[in-house]
Design a protein around this motif. Structure first.
Motif, PDB file in Angstrom:
ATOM      1  N   THR A   1       4.824   2.226  -9.016  1.00  0.00           N
ATOM      2  CA  THR A   1       4.733   0.994  -9.491  1.00  0.00           C
ATOM      3  C   THR A   1       5.314   0.835 -10.799  1.00  0.00           C
TER       4      THR A   1
ATOM      5  N   SER B   1       8.227   5.203   1.760  1.00  0.00           N
ATOM      6  CA  SER B   1       7.175   5.919   1.555  1.00  0.00           C
ATOM      7  C   SER B   1       6.706   5.852   0.168  1.00  0.00           C
TER       8      SER B   1
ATOM      9  N   LYS C   1       4.732   5.219  -3.493  1.00  0.00           N
ATOM     10  CA  LYS C   1       3.757   6.018  -3.937  1.00  0.00           C
ATOM     11  C   LYS C   1       3.115   5.126  -5.084  1.00  0.00           C
ATOM     12  N   SER C   2       2.078   5.190  -5.474  1.00  0.00           N
ATOM     13  CA  SER C   2       1.390   4.627  -6.550  1.00  0.00           C
ATOM     14  C   SER C   2       2.038   4.809  -8.033  1.00  0.00           C
ATOM     15  N   GLU C   3       2.852   5.994  -8.061  1.00  0.00           N
ATOM     16  CA  GLU C   3       3.906   5.987  -9.159  1.00  0.00           C
ATOM     17  C   GLU C   3       5.069   5.437  -8.992  1.00  0.00           C
TER      18      GLU C   3
ATOM     19  N   GLN D   1       0.814  -1.064  -0.171  1.00  0.00           N
ATOM     20  CA  GLN D   1      -0.052   0.164   0.022  1.00  0.00           C
ATOM     21  C   GLN D   1       0.854   1.258  -0.094  1.00  0.00           C
ATOM     22  N   ALA D   2       0.481   2.431  -0.536  1.00  0.00           N
ATOM     23  CA  ALA D   2       1.018   3.677  -0.308  1.00  0.00           C
ATOM     24  C   ALA D   2       1.321   3.924   0.978  1.00  0.00           C
TER      25      ALA D   2
ATOM     26  N   VAL E   1       2.073  -0.669  -6.018  1.00  0.00           N
ATOM     27  CA  VAL E   1       1.729   0.214  -5.113  1.00  0.00           C
ATOM     28  C   VAL E   1       0.242   0.533  -4.941  1.00  0.00           C
ATOM     29  N   SER E   2      -0.305   0.255  -4.304  1.00  0.00           N
ATOM     30  CA  SER E   2      -2.091   0.619  -4.207  1.00  0.00           C
ATOM     31  C   SER E   2      -2.234   1.692  -3.595  1.00  0.00           C
ATOM     32  N   SER E   3      -2.975   2.657  -3.984  1.00  0.00           N
ATOM     33  CA  SER E   3      -3.083   4.080  -3.451  1.00  0.00           C
ATOM     34  C   SER E   3      -4.547   3.904  -2.453  1.00  0.00           C
TER      35      SER E   3
END
Length: 128
Positions: free
Chosen positions: A91, A85, A87-89, A13-14, A126-128
């Motif tokens: 991924t 830390s 982030k979805s970006e 997760q994020a 990474v899921s947000s």
């Protein structure tokens, strides 16, 4: 010749952390500058981080600076990417790469074309 195998990817997760490992075979790892790259769907492969073979010099992409840390253990023939830390970006498929530079202990390589050997990649989602 250097063979590289990445591990440690998965789904998080994020805000979570994850550590990637890249195990190298071959006697020349300790004289290889190492790098991590990533490629997201529909995007070009991009530089993430690099470390010199003496482990003293490191470089990071601006997008990961302060969150990711590259390190290596030459006794274990392994390079790591600690990712905090997330982030979805972030991924992407993450690849490690090696460049044999026995006479350049402080060299780090930014461009993918400079590397001689590549791993098969490990997926980080990474899921947000």
């Amino acid at each position: 010749q250097v063979q590289l195998v990445e591990s440690g990817g998965g789904l998080v997760q994020a805000g979570d952390s994850m550590r990637l490992s890249c195990a190298a075979s071959g006697r020349t790892f300790s004289r290889c500058a190492m790098g991590w790259f990533r490629q997201a769907p529909g995007k070009e492969r991009e530089f993430v981080a690099a470390i010199s073979w003496n482990g003293i010099r490191t470089d990071y992409a601006d997008s990961v600076k302060g969150r990711f840390t590259i390190s290596r253990d030459n006794a274990l023939n392994t390079v790591y990417l600690q990712m905090n830390s997330l982030k979805s970006e972030d991924t992407a498929v993450y690849y490690c790469a090696a460049k044999y530079v026995p006479s350049s202990p402080y060299l780090t390589a930014y461009f993918s074309q400079m590397y001689d050997y590549w791993g098969q990649g490990t997926q980080v989602t990474v899921s947000s």
